[in-house]
Design a protein around this motif. Structure first.
Motif, short mmCIF file in Angstrom:
data_model
loop_
_atom_site.label_atom_id
_atom_site.label_comp_id
_atom_site.label_asym_id
_atom_site.label_seq_id
_atom_site.Cartn_x
_atom_site.Cartn_y
_atom_site.Cartn_z
N LEU A 363 11.22 0.47 -18.06
CA LEU A 363 10.00 -0.08 -18.63
C LEU A 363 10.21 -1.52 -19.09
O LEU A 363 9.41 -2.41 -18.79
CB LEU A 363 9.53 0.79 -19.80
CG LEU A 363 8.43 0.22 -20.69
CD1 LEU A 363 7.16 -0.01 -19.89
CD2 LEU A 363 8.18 1.14 -21.89
N SER A 364 11.28 -1.76 -19.82
CA SER A 364 11.53 -3.09 -20.37
C SER A 364 11.80 -4.11 -19.28
O SER A 364 11.27 -5.23 -19.32
CB SER A 364 12.71 -3.03 -21.35
OG SER A 364 12.42 -2.17 -22.44
N ALA A 365 12.62 -3.74 -18.30
CA ALA A 365 12.92 -4.68 -17.21
C ALA A 365 11.67 -4.97 -16.38
O ALA A 365 11.40 -6.13 -16.04
CB ALA A 365 14.03 -4.11 -16.32
N GLY A 366 10.90 -3.95 -16.06
CA GLY A 366 9.68 -4.16 -15.28
C GLY A 366 8.67 -5.03 -16.00
O GLY A 366 8.08 -5.96 -15.42
N LEU A 429 5.48 5.60 -15.44
CA LEU A 429 6.07 4.37 -15.97
C LEU A 429 5.28 3.15 -15.55
O LEU A 429 5.24 2.14 -16.28
CB LEU A 429 7.53 4.24 -15.49
CG LEU A 429 8.60 4.95 -16.31
CD1 LEU A 429 9.96 4.77 -15.65
CD2 LEU A 429 8.62 4.42 -17.74
N ALA A 430 4.65 3.20 -14.38
CA ALA A 430 3.86 2.06 -13.92
C ALA A 430 2.73 1.74 -14.89
O ALA A 430 2.44 0.56 -15.16
CB ALA A 430 3.29 2.35 -12.52
N SER A 431 2.09 2.77 -15.44
CA SER A 431 1.02 2.52 -16.41
C SER A 431 1.56 1.91 -17.69
O SER A 431 0.91 1.04 -18.31
CB SER A 431 0.28 3.83 -16.73
OG SER A 431 1.13 4.74 -17.39
N LEU A 432 2.77 2.30 -18.10
CA LEU A 432 3.37 1.73 -19.30
C LEU A 432 3.75 0.26 -19.07
O LEU A 432 3.57 -0.58 -19.95
CB LEU A 432 4.61 2.53 -19.71
CG LEU A 432 4.43 4.03 -19.95
CD1 LEU A 432 5.69 4.63 -20.54
CD2 LEU A 432 3.24 4.30 -20.86
N ILE A 433 4.29 -0.04 -17.87
CA ILE A 433 4.63 -1.43 -17.55
C ILE A 433 3.38 -2.29 -17.54
O ILE A 433 3.36 -3.41 -18.08
CB ILE A 433 5.36 -1.49 -16.18
CG1 ILE A 433 6.74 -0.83 -16.29
CG2 ILE A 433 5.49 -2.94 -15.71
CD1 ILE A 433 7.45 -0.70 -14.95
N LEU A 434 2.32 -1.79 -16.92
CA LEU A 434 1.07 -2.54 -16.84
C LEU A 434 0.52 -2.85 -18.22
O LEU A 434 0.15 -3.99 -18.52
CB LEU A 434 0.05 -1.76 -16.02
CG LEU A 434 -1.37 -2.36 -15.96
CD1 LEU A 434 -1.33 -3.73 -15.30
CD2 LEU A 434 -2.32 -1.42 -15.22
N LEU A 507 -0.31 6.97 -23.50
CA LEU A 507 -0.16 6.87 -22.06
C LEU A 507 1.09 7.57 -21.55
O LEU A 507 1.18 7.93 -20.38
CB LEU A 507 -0.12 5.41 -21.62
CG LEU A 507 -1.45 4.63 -21.71
CD1 LEU A 507 -1.21 3.17 -21.39
CD2 LEU A 507 -2.47 5.21 -20.77
N ALA A 508 2.08 7.72 -22.42
CA ALA A 508 3.35 8.33 -22.01
C ALA A 508 3.22 9.84 -21.90
O ALA A 508 2.43 10.47 -22.61
CB ALA A 508 4.45 7.95 -22.99
N SER A 509 4.01 10.41 -21.02
CA SER A 509 4.09 11.86 -20.86
C SER A 509 5.54 12.28 -21.04
O SER A 509 6.41 11.46 -21.34
CB SER A 509 3.57 12.26 -19.48
OG SER A 509 4.39 11.70 -18.45
#
Length: 560
Positions: A363-366, A429-434, A507-509
């Motif tokens: 998440l942090s790197a993305g 994770l894509a939703s968290l990065i966004l 948003l996380a699961s």
């Protein structure tokens, strides 16, 4: 000698591909920033919710008042942070590099375990400082569960350090020859500082102060942990209560957020008017000077004072955090054999922890790499391009800060669930990065704008004369010159994603749980020892990332 005013270069007649690309970027920014806000505003105008939220609820009015009261720390922190950054960068003092690095680390340490550390020190019941002073004066002099306690934790743990981190690159890009000319003309150090340094860096200082003020309005973890026992509720914790209500009072939460949205939009408009025409280019086509000042023996006094700041803001909380992770029972110092490694073994052998660690790093790197690219492109188009709608996009970039992170997460979750085309993002994770890229867009875009405006237009003109297009000029000229700011923004987004709780909590699961959420889960379930263990591990990651990226950023600044 005055700094050269920065104006946008003429791109001439844009090819259709460049025009389409630029407008596509603007459209995407408008979509990801405006859609969540529109969801909030639309939900606020139902039935008689405004009367219920503001007239009938004294708790909501009190929360707004406390929010603005606590947010007043931002201008003070901006001034202190700017002064510390200027001393570290412009004056050669013993231990300056270590002190600056410590400021990075003290801000990036997650605020939740730091708050636990200050509880161990300043709790009126068992805090070590109070226990040491109570026999001498008869009472416990400090109470961490108060307005002053909340202000203290924020100022020493985040507000001042983040100003040092954000304002450092702008000060580092300031050509010292401007100040040298003022001294040659007979001005003293204070006159040069007042008449040259402050006016040139005013846009960066104003941006940092405003960013700090806005973020102060939506601070959550400290207020939730320290304010609730004292009956102190702020805007963000009140939103959390309304959303967590059974059944959720989403209409009242959105009405409260819409009110704050109007206030913050007004602040953003005033900021743009104040900042208009106050941009200066400090990196020109000629050679630049970045020499530090020599001030004699006074440097030892300054160094000692700054080391004291580091001890209070970093070393004491870090020591208490490690201590808390090793305690059998959190806060019980007087029991027999109070320390153990059992909590470390339990956490490190837990597969849930290993999964959360992997998710946090991804998440942090993305968010870091994606955010830097997006912010740099958007800021460059706003500052340099002749594309229509630049002013609107500039204003839209502020919108993610107009609602608290927890409600931003709820809004994005609603959009994902309501749109079949976006349903694949749910719990990923894509939703968290966004959402982290969107959440950090205000500070990313506007600090990038400040850095780009410091680059002399003639450098880009020279590139265009040699046949390079806007994109080649951006890649070959602009990006290398603003690399210190790129590094700072990357680290800021990386660590923000690593420690964020409120924005991603809805948003996380289970498959995308992060270290910060696991740490909060342990803390709220009274497993403070395991929470402190994860806090220490997260701090270790922070130190490594800050050390590597800061070292790279400083090398760029020296080689430029």
């Amino acid at each position: 000698m005055a700094a050269v005013s920065a104006t946008a270069p003429s791109w001439g007649l844009l090819p259709r591909s460049q025009l389409a690309l630029g407008m596509a970027v603007f459209g995407l920014v408008a979509l990801v920033t405006a859609a969540p806000v529109l969801v909030v505003v639309a939900g606020a105008f139902v039935d008689n919710v405004w009367h219920e939220t503001f007239i009938d609820s004294a708790a909501n009015r009190s929360a707004i008042g406390y929010s603005f009261l606590l947010a007043l720390r931002a201008p003070v922190a901006a001034f202190i942070g700017f002064l510390i950054a200027w001393l570290l960068i412009r004056i050669r003092i013993p231990g300056g590099r270590f002190i600056e690095f410590a400021m990075w680390v003290s801000f990036f340490i997650p605020i939740l375990p730091v708050t636990l550390s200050w509880i161990l020190l300043l709790s009126p019941n068992y805090g070590l400082v109070n226990q040491a002073l109570k026999p001498l004066i008869g009472v416990a002099p400090f109470n961490i569960y108060s307005v002053s306690g909340i202000l203290w934790v924020h100022v020493v743990a985040s507000s001042v350090p983040v100003m040092v981190v954000l304002l450092g690159p702008a000060i580092r890009q300031l050509d010292a020859s401007f100040e040298e000319v003022g001294r040659v003309c007979g001005s003293g150090p204070f006159a040069v500082f007042r008449n040259i340094t402050l006016p040139i860096l005013a846009p960066a200082i104003l941006t940092g102060a405003l960013a700090g003020f806005i973020k102060s309005l939506e601070a959550f973890e400290v207020e939730q942990l320290l304010g609730r026992p004292a009956g102190i509720y702020v805007y963000s914790t009140r939103i959390y209560d309304l959303v967590a209500w059974e059944p959720p009072k989403l209409a009242s939460a959105m009405a409260l957020s819409t009110f704050m949205l109007f206030i913050l939009l007004l602040i953003a408009i005033v900021y743009q008017r104040l900042n208009r025409g106050n941009d200066y280019a400090t990196i020109l086509g000629r050679g630049a000077s970045f020499r530090q000042l020599q001030i004699g023996r006074a440097r030892w006094l300054i160094s000692g004072a700054l080391f004291l700041v580091v001890a209070v803001s970093l070393l004491c909380p870090l020591l208490m955090l490690v201590c808390g992770s090793l305690m059998k029972l959190f806060g019980f110092f007087n029991i027999a054999a109070p320390y153990t490694l059992d909590h470390w073994r339990d956490v490190l052998n837990d597969p849930i922890f290993l999964h959360a660690l992997t998710n946090s790093l991804l998440l942090s790197a993305g968010a870091g790499f994606g955010g830097v690219l997006v912010y740099a492109v958007v800021a460059y188009l706003i500052v340099r391009s002749p594309l229509p709608g630049r002013g609107i996009v500039d204003l839209l970039a502020w919108l993610p800060w107009s609602i608290p992170g927890i409600l931003l997460g709820v809004s994005v979750l609603w959009l994902i669930l309501a749109s079949p085309a976006l349903s694949f993002l749910y719990g990923s994770l894509a939703s968290l990065i966004l959402i982290m890229i969107v959440a950090q867009m205000p500070i990313g875009v506007h600090m990038m704008k400040t850095s780009i405006r410091q680059i002399g237009i003639e450098l880009e003109h020279s590139s265009r004369v040699c046949g390079a297009g806007p994109m080649r000029t951006f890649y070959s000229i602009v990006l290398p010159l603003i690399r210190p700011m790129l590094v700072s923004i990357f680290v800021l987004v990386f660590i923000s994603a690593l420690r964020d709780i409120s924005t991603i909590i809805f948003l996380a699961s289970a498959k995308s749980q992060t270290l910060s959420l696991l740490m909060m889960q342990f803390a709220t379930s009274s497993n403070l020892e395991a929470s402190a263990v994860i806090g220490v591990i997260t701090t270790g990651i922070v130190v490594v990332v800050a050390l590597v990226t800061r070292r790279f950023g400083l090398q760029v600044a020296v080689q430029r």
